[in-house]
Design a protein around this motif. Structure first.
Motif, PDB file in Angstrom:
ATOM      1  N   UNK A 107     -13.828  -7.753  -3.131  1.00 18.49           N
ATOM      2  CA  UNK A 107     -14.656  -6.738  -2.610  1.00 18.49           C
ATOM      3  C   UNK A 107     -15.871  -6.554  -3.531  1.00 18.49           C
ATOM      4  N   UNK A 120      -3.765  -6.056  -5.921  1.00 22.52           N
ATOM      5  CA  UNK A 120      -2.868  -4.788  -6.701  1.00 22.52           C
ATOM      6  C   UNK A 120      -1.801  -5.381  -6.972  1.00 22.52           C
ATOM      7  N   UNK A 174     -17.905  -4.651  -4.873  1.00 22.69           N
ATOM      8  CA  UNK A 174     -18.110  -3.175  -4.981  1.00 22.69           C
ATOM      9  C   UNK A 174     -19.004  -2.942  -6.051  1.00 22.69           C
ATOM     10  N   UNK A 190     -14.682   5.623 -13.205  1.00 21.76           N
ATOM     11  CA  UNK A 190     -14.294   5.336 -11.742  1.00 21.76           C
ATOM     12  C   UNK A 190     -14.186   6.826 -10.863  1.00 21.76           C
ATOM     13  N   UNK A 191     -14.248   6.613  -9.679  1.00 16.48           N
ATOM     14  CA  UNK A 191     -14.504   7.669  -8.768  1.00 16.48           C
ATOM     15  C   UNK A 191     -13.290   8.601  -8.889  1.00 16.48           C
ATOM     16  N   UNK A 222     -16.786  -4.583  -9.671  1.00 18.54           N
ATOM     17  CA  UNK A 222     -15.036  -4.700  -9.443  1.00 18.54           C
ATOM     18  C   UNK A 222     -14.451  -6.152  -9.684  1.00 18.54           C
ATOM     19  N   UNK A 228       0.826  -1.330   0.034  1.00 18.80           N
ATOM     20  CA  UNK A 228      -0.148  -0.068  -0.115  1.00 18.80           C
ATOM     21  C   UNK A 228       0.845   1.238  -0.067  1.00 18.80           C
ATOM     22  N   UNK A 245      -9.682  -0.619 -11.726  1.00 17.85           N
ATOM     23  CA  UNK A 245      -8.947  -0.062 -12.807  1.00 17.85           C
ATOM     24  C   UNK A 245      -8.693  -1.052 -13.907  1.00 17.85           C
ATOM     25  N   UNK A 287     -18.324  -0.125  -7.764  1.00 16.26           N
ATOM     26  CA  UNK A 287     -17.639   0.784  -8.350  1.00 16.26           C
ATOM     27  C   UNK A 287     -16.514   0.171  -9.491  1.00 16.26           C
ATOM     28  N   UNK A 304      -4.050  -3.736 -12.112  1.00 10.20           N
ATOM     29  CA  UNK A 304      -4.996  -4.660 -11.832  1.00 10.20           C
ATOM     30  C   UNK A 304      -6.071  -4.136 -10.910  1.00 10.20           C
ATOM     31  N   UNK A 305      -7.026  -4.790 -10.665  1.00  6.83           N
ATOM     32  CA  UNK A 305      -8.337  -4.209  -9.665  1.00  6.83           C
ATOM     33  C   UNK A 305      -7.731  -3.826  -8.508  1.00  6.83           C
ATOM     34  N   UNK A 306      -8.493  -2.760  -8.100  1.00  7.25           N
ATOM     35  CA  UNK A 306      -8.170  -1.968  -6.945  1.00  7.25           C
ATOM     36  C   UNK A 306      -8.341  -2.544  -5.501  1.00  7.25           C
TER      37      UNK A 306
END
Lengths: 496, 496
Positions: free
Chosen positions: B119, B101, B121, B332-333, B465, B32, B126, B123, B94-96
């Motif tokens: 998750x 990641x 999600x 994406x947000x 996601x 992270x 990536x 939303x 890759x996916x968030x």
């Protein structure tokens, strides 16, 4: 087309034959993108009527623009804004002063050049900007961190409502090195420019009705942010040593002051550095009267005599100092990167409100700027600008002294990118400004910065956005624009 | 390192041998970005002491990570986070969801993979995003429009506090085409996401003490924006046809309602579309009671049965409707692009406040998104996502029906990217969520969206996601995480 204010644009054109002013207004509309390629123009008859001119005048203007390839006459259809033939080159990016921008037209070189308006701005212009490294940094940000760039901050470890960790680390390092603020990333909140920082600070520390003291010359949008939070603003005079701290102290005897908003390094707009004794006094008053000092270090990057004054926030004091800065003077105001250094509780409260305003900053920009900082691009850029601006400062000061010595008196600023001049009593500054605009040069009058909004015998000449030759031309235009002296009237406001 | 919450990260690791949980916590910290390459770790003795474990456990964890190339043992110096060997490839995005990641490490493939948390999600992630066109659009934006990108909006013709003209034109075209809103650029205000739009709307229309009605399930940050403006919020029930308009009408009999905030196209979070009769009634009540309707069209892009319901704002009505949308579900947000359609006076007032909050949006992003819209990239992207999400919707619905048929009942959503399920009375939803987290899958409980914040027998499963295989794995984990049924207790809150 119909939404476009033709009349207004026409009125802003320099003097000249009416048909050429129509040419100028249309060129300007196209250049700024208000009139877009392929858009149909109204008929010449209707346009002439609405402008109150003879139709032949409009026809002459159209013929001129068609011959230049700016307009396109389509048989039996009417007249259109010509289509763009191709994209302009990256290298075509020029200063942001409107009239020197690259037109987005089929034949840029054939567009009639109006008298290019030279804006004496304190803000950097595009031509001075390292756009290639920025574009590269953006590409890397998106390529390497697509998930973060596209996601909410708090779903990933590398960002939060405080701003992206990596950017905060890079900014903390920069501020430790340049401003005497030994910080860690956690002491910083990153916002969309310092305007958002000050909006958040205002809403964090002000309870409606609180008194906030401000410098009597300053930046209106920040004052407005405090007003939106319910603050009652009280102006404090500024003189050749900066904020008159004794006046702040007097005010504190009469009323509880919640905070004082100051620009100590380089008073905005007068370019004065707060003197050492005033600094000490300000912190002492703040301490004894429990006044929060909000230090806007908006313009700390260019100390021409090599002696940068450290931030107030770096001083040993019991007073609460909230420090605000931005990269606007280095990167330009477009990339919105501001930062606040404050006690944890203040930052946390700011971040809470920020979450409900726009949740988070722009991740792509954050990564890109972090990279520019980490790789030293920004530091080298500041060093380069330092030399450039020092040269421009000398050129402007020299030209003003030799051409307008009897009209403008000033101290050469030790820092920053603008010069604050006192204008001789006989000269009506606002009239001078209006006449200068007509002659293609723009400067700010003192009144724009005055808390009371009243006319005053001051003017501000920025030297960040024009090269030395253009600065000299600008001063010549200022000379030619000088109004005839008035009979001596006393200036209305005269603080400095 | 010292700022990093080792203990907290350790506690969040899945069950397993203690030394492996230390390995997991460190890997997570590095992944992270909290622990950066080159950073020195504390000594093993000190770390063991602070974690309350035996030193040999820490040594085992360090040995493991050194052997994987994640840590680096420097003789006579200590242990360090290994340096990054080179940039990851754009394709590596890759996916968030945190644990999937790409690690930013020397040997990504050799990093021990933790149980990847999936998750559920709503939303986009990536991996689904067209980052190459976005990076190209940024490069062009900076190359062609350096001056605009770097400058204040109002110094150039192509931007203002309303947002960049070109972007507003592209958004107006999109909304005309897809939402039945025949707009011009001047009817739009662009903000940093719809959160800022709603913050500005709240501060424009609410006088402190005003009543604003909201759906009893919804999005907390928006409610908070209204509260910050001084609104008194009153929740209105939601059922299988959306907002219970009769309850709004009853409330209006008793008290003056300033505005109602609704998500008619796809109620957030219950995924219900407001029924045609309710739409008519809502507008009729708004008209007769003079209630401003704030329509958040947050998720209008994926109507799987091909029948997209038009925006309320497109209806013939005398009621004042303020329309808000964003590109968060498509882009994406992260890229903060929201927009408001409202009467000119409302937009002007919003823009005035915006000028004092952050002055303007991000110009580079504005140009880039305008280009993606103009060139049809975004439209094609939505079409592609439409097919992808339809497949994921079916996969999730099918897996839930076959694996959890007795536990979760739901209607397959006609639109959007999440499914709202009623959970059988015997199952403690919050306990299920906690156990699911331990088993590497995350979903939202109804309580997170409830105005009263009380537990309720609902859960939300997003399918934007994760790909279809991962969705099936996620459902298997949900099954394994099911708590033993409680003795029958009545649900506390049961609106739908």
């Amino acid at each position: 087309m119909l939404d476009w204010d033709f009349r207004g644009n026409l009125d802003m054109q320099p003097e000249g034959p009416l048909y050429m002013r129509i040419v100028g207004a249309l060129s300007e509309g196209i250049r700024t993108g208000r009139l877009r390629p392929g858009v149909a123009l109204p008929g010449t008859r209707r346009l002439a009527e609405s402008l109150g001119v003879h139709r032949s005048t409009v026809l002459a203007a159209f013929r001129e623009l068609v011959s230049e390839g700016v307009l396109e006459a389509r048989p039996n259809q009417g007249t259109y804004i010509a289509e763009v033939s191709g994209p302009s080159e990256p290298g075509a990016a020029v200063c942001s002063s409107p009239a020197v921008q690259a037109p987005r037209l089929a034949h840029p070189r054939r567009v009639r050049s109006q008298a290019a308006t030279l804006t004496l701005s304190h803000l950097p212009c595009g031509a001075d900007f390292p756009s290639v490294p920025l574009a590269r940094a953006y590409r890397r940000a998106i390529g390497r961190h697509a998930s973060d760039v596209l996601d909410y901050a708090n779903r990933t470890g590398d960002g939060s409502t405080f701003g992206m960790l990596r950017l905060r680390e890079a900014l903390a390092e920069m501020l430790s090195r340049t401003r005497g603020l030994p910080l860690a990333a956690d002491n910083l909140l990153v916002t969309n420019g310092s305007q958002m920082a000050l909006y958040l600070i205002a809403h964090t520390i002000v309870t409606p009705g609180d008194v906030v003291a401000v410098e009597c010359y300053g930046y209106q949008p920040v004052w407005e942010a405090f007003r939106l939070a319910g603050a009652k603003l009280v102006p404090i005079p500024v003189d050749g040593e900066g904020l008159c701290v004794d006046r702040l102290q007097e005010l504190a005897k009469r009323t509880k002051i919640r905070a004082v908003y100051v620009t100590p390094h380089h008073q905005h707009p007068t370019a004065v550095t707060l003197s050492p004794s005033r600094r000490r006094n300000l912190l002492a008053v703040a301490e004894s009267e429990n006044i929060t000092v909000i230090e806007d270090d908006y313009d700390c990057d260019f100390a021409y005599d090599g002696r940068s004054v450290l931030a107030l926030a770096s001083a040993e004091t019991e007073a609460q100092v909230i420090y605000v800065g931005s990269l606007a003077k280095v990167l330009g105001p477009g990339p919105r990167i501001g930062y606040t250094v404050a006690p944890p509780a203040v930052l946390a409260s700011m971040a809470r409100r920020r979450a409900f305003i726009d949740r988070q900053g722009d991740h792509a920009l954050s990564y890109a700027v972090a990279e520019l900082l980490e790789e030293g691009h920004l530091r080298r850029h500041v060093q380069r600008l330092y030399g450039v601006y020092r040269g421009r400062r000398s050129a402007l000061a020299h030209a003003l002294r030799s051409e307008l010595g009897g009209v403008v008196t000033f101290d050469v600023p030790r820092t920053g990118t603008a010069l604050w001049g006192r204008v001789a009593p006989g000269v009506d500054v606002e009239r001078w400004q209006a006449r200068a605009r007509e002659r293609g040069v723009h400067f700010h009058v003192g009144r724009s910065f005055a808390f009371d909004g009243k006319p005053c015998p001051f003017a501000r000449f920025g030297y960040a956005s024009l090269d030395e030759d253009k600065l000299r031309i600008a001063v010549q235009r200022l000379v030619s624009a000088l109004p005839r002296p008035r009979s001596s009237t006393r200036p209305v406001c005269d603080v400095l």
